[in-house]
Write a protein that holds these residues in place. Structure first.
Motif, PDB file in Angstrom:
ATOM      1  N   TRP A 237       0.826  -1.198   0.000  1.00  0.00           N
ATOM      2  CA  TRP A 237       0.000   0.000   0.000  1.00  0.00           C
ATOM      3  C   TRP A 237       0.865   1.254   0.000  1.00  0.00           C
ATOM      4  N   TYR A 238       0.335   2.322  -0.602  1.00  0.00           N
ATOM      5  CA  TYR A 238       0.943   3.635  -0.434  1.00  0.00           C
ATOM      6  C   TYR A 238       0.825   4.014   1.039  1.00  0.00           C
ATOM      7  N   PRO A 239       1.907   4.424   1.716  1.00  0.00           N
ATOM      8  CA  PRO A 239       1.895   4.549   3.182  1.00  0.00           C
ATOM      9  C   PRO A 239       0.949   5.607   3.735  1.00  0.00           C
ATOM     10  N   TYR A 240       0.540   6.583   2.929  1.00  0.00           N
ATOM     11  CA  TYR A 240      -0.369   7.613   3.406  1.00  0.00           C
ATOM     12  C   TYR A 240      -1.741   7.500   2.750  1.00  0.00           C
ATOM     13  N   MET A 241      -2.101   6.299   2.379  1.00  0.00           N
ATOM     14  CA  MET A 241      -3.403   6.070   1.764  1.00  0.00           C
ATOM     15  C   MET A 241      -4.521   6.459   2.739  1.00  0.00           C
ATOM     16  N   SER A 242      -5.488   7.212   2.243  1.00  0.00           N
ATOM     17  CA  SER A 242      -6.648   7.598   3.033  1.00  0.00           C
ATOM     18  C   SER A 242      -7.842   7.752   2.099  1.00  0.00           C
ATOM     19  N   VAL A 243      -8.971   7.184   2.485  1.00  0.00           N
ATOM     20  CA  VAL A 243     -10.168   7.280   1.649  1.00  0.00           C
ATOM     21  C   VAL A 243     -10.657   8.719   1.550  1.00  0.00           C
ATOM     22  N   SER A 244     -10.247   9.594   2.479  1.00  0.00           N
ATOM     23  CA  SER A 244     -10.652  10.991   2.406  1.00  0.00           C
ATOM     24  C   SER A 244      -9.907  11.750   1.317  1.00  0.00           C
ATOM     25  N   ASP A 245      -8.829  11.160   0.794  1.00  0.00           N
ATOM     26  CA  ASP A 245      -8.061  11.783  -0.286  1.00  0.00           C
ATOM     27  C   ASP A 245      -7.895  10.758  -1.405  1.00  0.00           C
ATOM     28  N   PRO A 246      -8.754  10.791  -2.429  1.00  0.00           N
ATOM     29  CA  PRO A 246      -8.693   9.768  -3.487  1.00  0.00           C
ATOM     30  C   PRO A 246      -7.349   9.689  -4.193  1.00  0.00           C
ATOM     31  N   ALA A 247      -6.588  10.783  -4.215  1.00  0.00           N
ATOM     32  CA  ALA A 247      -5.298  10.753  -4.897  1.00  0.00           C
ATOM     33  C   ALA A 247      -4.319   9.801  -4.228  1.00  0.00           C
ATOM     34  N   THR A 248      -4.504   9.543  -2.934  1.00  0.00           N
ATOM     35  CA  THR A 248      -3.594   8.665  -2.198  1.00  0.00           C
ATOM     36  C   THR A 248      -4.069   7.215  -2.174  1.00  0.00           C
ATOM     37  N   CYS A 249      -5.239   6.932  -2.710  1.00  0.00           N
ATOM     38  CA  CYS A 249      -5.800   5.583  -2.642  1.00  0.00           C
ATOM     39  C   CYS A 249      -5.197   4.705  -3.738  1.00  0.00           C
TER      40      CYS A 249
ATOM     41  N   ILE B  27       8.648  -5.369  -3.359  1.00  0.00           N
ATOM     42  CA  ILE B  27       8.485  -3.921  -3.482  1.00  0.00           C
ATOM     43  C   ILE B  27       8.092  -3.332  -2.137  1.00  0.00           C
ATOM     44  N   SER B  28       8.445  -2.066  -1.942  1.00  0.00           N
ATOM     45  CA  SER B  28       8.063  -1.352  -0.727  1.00  0.00           C
ATOM     46  C   SER B  28       8.247   0.140  -0.944  1.00  0.00           C
ATOM     47  N   PHE B  29       7.257   0.933  -0.509  1.00  0.00           N
ATOM     48  CA  PHE B  29       7.425   2.375  -0.480  1.00  0.00           C
ATOM     49  C   PHE B  29       8.321   2.744   0.694  1.00  0.00           C
ATOM     50  N   ASN B  30       9.039   3.870   0.566  1.00  0.00           N
ATOM     51  CA  ASN B  30       9.773   4.347   1.729  1.00  0.00           C
ATOM     52  C   ASN B  30       8.819   5.064   2.668  1.00  0.00           C
ATOM     53  N   SER B  31       9.308   5.526   3.809  1.00  0.00           N
ATOM     54  CA  SER B  31       8.427   6.054   4.847  1.00  0.00           C
ATOM     55  C   SER B  31       7.706   7.324   4.425  1.00  0.00           C
ATOM     56  N   THR B  32       8.264   8.101   3.495  1.00  0.00           N
ATOM     57  CA  THR B  32       7.601   9.320   3.029  1.00  0.00           C
ATOM     58  C   THR B  32       6.712   9.083   1.823  1.00  0.00           C
ATOM     59  N   GLY B  33       6.796   7.912   1.218  1.00  0.00           N
ATOM     60  CA  GLY B  33       6.013   7.623   0.035  1.00  0.00           C
ATOM     61  C   GLY B  33       6.569   8.236  -1.232  1.00  0.00           C
ATOM     62  N   ALA B  34       7.769   8.839  -1.171  1.00  0.00           N
ATOM     63  CA  ALA B  34       8.339   9.495  -2.347  1.00  0.00           C
ATOM     64  C   ALA B  34       9.043   8.515  -3.263  1.00  0.00           C
ATOM     65  N   LYS B  35       9.522   7.393  -2.712  1.00  0.00           N
ATOM     66  CA  LYS B  35      10.289   6.434  -3.498  1.00  0.00           C
ATOM     67  C   LYS B  35       9.672   5.049  -3.386  1.00  0.00           C
TER      68      LYS B  35
ATOM     69  N   SER C 257      13.939 -10.917  -1.633  1.00  0.00           N
ATOM     70  CA  SER C 257      12.574 -11.420  -1.483  1.00  0.00           C
ATOM     71  C   SER C 257      11.698 -10.551  -0.605  1.00  0.00           C
ATOM     72  N   SER C 258      12.285  -9.667   0.193  1.00  0.00           N
ATOM     73  CA  SER C 258      11.481  -8.853   1.107  1.00  0.00           C
ATOM     74  C   SER C 258      12.224  -7.567   1.430  1.00  0.00           C
ATOM     75  N   ILE C 259      11.474  -6.480   1.597  1.00  0.00           N
ATOM     76  CA  ILE C 259      12.035  -5.167   1.910  1.00  0.00           C
ATOM     77  C   ILE C 259      11.222  -4.554   3.033  1.00  0.00           C
ATOM     78  N   SER C 260      11.915  -3.964   4.011  1.00  0.00           N
ATOM     79  CA  SER C 260      11.244  -3.263   5.107  1.00  0.00           C
ATOM     80  C   SER C 260      11.978  -1.968   5.378  1.00  0.00           C
ATOM     81  N   VAL C 261      11.230  -0.882   5.546  1.00  0.00           N
ATOM     82  CA  VAL C 261      11.805   0.431   5.815  1.00  0.00           C
ATOM     83  C   VAL C 261      11.596   0.768   7.280  1.00  0.00           C
ATOM     84  N   SER C 262      12.657   1.188   7.954  1.00  0.00           N
ATOM     85  CA  SER C 262      12.555   1.557   9.363  1.00  0.00           C
ATOM     86  C   SER C 262      11.711   2.812   9.518  1.00  0.00           C
ATOM     87  N   PRO C 263      10.847   2.876  10.538  1.00  0.00           N
ATOM     88  CA  PRO C 263       9.995   4.058  10.707  1.00  0.00           C
ATOM     89  C   PRO C 263      10.732   5.274  11.246  1.00  0.00           C
TER      90      PRO C 263
END
Length: 432
Positions: free
Chosen positions: A153-165, A205-213, A251-257
């Motif tokens: 998922w995109y890390p800042y996904m919110s149904v209140s903002d369709p652009a992030t869904c 695949i994984s988004f980074n914590s800001t969702g930019a990459k 096989s797996s990617i995790s970004v530290s918060p």
């Protein structure tokens, strides 16, 4: 066939990125994103408590199954008539805002389920019966052309903002796809090419914590895509610097918060930790008995949990002192090739994992003690995920079955708690 990427991808993704970059106007407008940002960015406990009081789950009572889905995963997908009735689930993930969850199954499909309104309270909920039909159908179904390797998922996904869904997926012989979670349409693609100028598929695949990459794992390499710029532009990093990096498929990617670190697990039984900004290697961790299939940072970013194929233990590493393993968490997975996913609750105090015995085991992360277990399915529980803020969890189960000639008979022979997905409600501690 997939060249419609620029129009929906760039402006909408830019708006979503503005929210991810912390624009105060956007944060003020979308309260749901703000709560999720607090969890993702790791604000202090006092600040988090001021915004939202996380439910403290009780594990001395078994959870109650409130929703159940099985039948729709057993019917062949209409777009792939060759798909057989022995379809099974391969994983499940909640959206960052908790409004929905996404499943991956062997029929090359991703299904999105929105939570009904009564899920946000105990009123109106009843225990779901596994022998009866599904609680409700998928709201969106996305069909890939080949088996799905990974999705996120995109890390800042919110149904209140369709652009992030949006959510991303990668499948065999295909580029990375970015899908619209409200319509199921393809937003854009991110394409990597090999030395022969042919598309090569990402294995993780994984988004980074800001969702930019968007970080994508390949064989001995990581490619980094700018979310704003879909297409074939990317940065490539070889993971063999100094001869200490992973030598197999990532096989797996995790970004530290918190601390700007990126962990990658490989099928070479090693986990490597890098600086997210420049991919400089920091640590290489050895100890997994099989190829690493999942890596996950703790909520405070100080610990890293790794699980492997045909390895009955999840290993805990203190990234401040990586000389020894902190402790091991047992799960039944020593004779299956499947990925078995685990997850950490929002408070960061407990970890839940499935297993090939159909059980979900809960562990206290303070010292690695076993807390409880419950029977979630009659076959392999390969996916487990805590809800971001409700006392809920979801499980997915299933495995490949061989030797059945009549697919229709096989479908009828499955019980209601096999090849299924369920939502469980935990009891909560009452605040004094």
């Amino acid at each position: 066939m997939e060249e419609q990427e620029a129009a929906p991808g760039s402006p909408d993704a830019m708006e979503g990125e503005a929210a991810a970059e912390g624009v105060t106007e956007e944060e003020a407008a979308a309260e749901g994103v703000t709560e999720e940002e607090a969890a993702a960015e790791g604000v202090t406990e006092e600040e988090a408590a001021a915004e939202y009081s996380w439910p403290k789950l009780r594990f001395d009572f078994p959870p109650r199954r409130v929703y159940h889905f099985a039948h729709q995963f057993r019917s062949p997908c209409s777009s792939t008539p060759a798909a057989s009735a022995d379809n099974f689930l391969k994983g499940v993930k909640w959206s960052p805002d908790g409004s929905s969850f996404l499943t991956s199954s062997d029929d090359n499909s991703l299904r999105l389920f929105y939570l009904p309104e009564d899920a946000y309270s105990t009123a109106g909920e009843q225990t779901a019966e596994t022998a009866v039909g599904d609680s409700y159908g998928a709201n969106i179904q996305v069909n890939e052309g080949e088996p799905v390797y990974d999705f996120c998922w995109y890390p800042y996904m919110s149904v209140s903002d369709p652009a992030t869904c949006v959510f991303a997926s990668t499948s065999r012989d295909h580029p990375i796809h970015l899908w619209d979670a409200t319509t199921g349409e393809l937003r854009c693609t991110y394409r990597a090419y090999d030395a022969m100028d042919e598309i090569t598929a990402a294995l993780s695949i994984s988004f980074n914590s800001t969702g930019a990459k968007l970080f994508a794992g390949y064989n001995k390499a990581i490619r980094v895509f700018d979310v704003h710029r879909p297409g074939r532009d990317f940065e490539q990093y070889s993971l063999l610097k100094g001869g200490e990096g992973p030598t197999g498929i990532i096989s797996s990617i995790s970004v530290s918060p918190h601390n700007g670190m990126l962990a990658v697990g490989s099928y070479s039984q090693t986990t490597a930790v890098y600086a997210e900004s420049n991919m400089e290697p920091l640590y290489v961790l050895h100890g997994q008995l099989g190829g690493v299939t999942q890596v996950l940072f703790s909520k405070d970013g100080n610990y890293l949990y790794t699980g492997g194929r045909k390895d009955p233990y999840i290993l805990c590493w203190d990234i401040r002192n990586t000389v020894d393993i902190v402790y091991k968490l047992y799960r039944s997975s020593d004779t299956t090739n499947q990925r078995i996913h685990f997850d950490i609750e929002p408070c960061g105090k407990h970890l839940g994992t499935g297993g090939q015995d159909g059980m979900v085991h809960i562990y206290d992360l303070q010292g690695g003690q076993w807390v409880t277990a419950f029977q979630a399915a009659a076959d392999t529980v390969n996916g487990f995920a805590f809800h971001p803020y409700l006392p809920l969890a979801t499980t997915s189960s299933g495995h490949r079955r061989f030797g059945m000639q009549d697919e229709f008979e096989e479908e009828l022979s499955l019980a209601g708690d096999e090849n299924c997905c369920s939502i469980w409600r935990f009891s909560c501690l009452q605040e004094s």
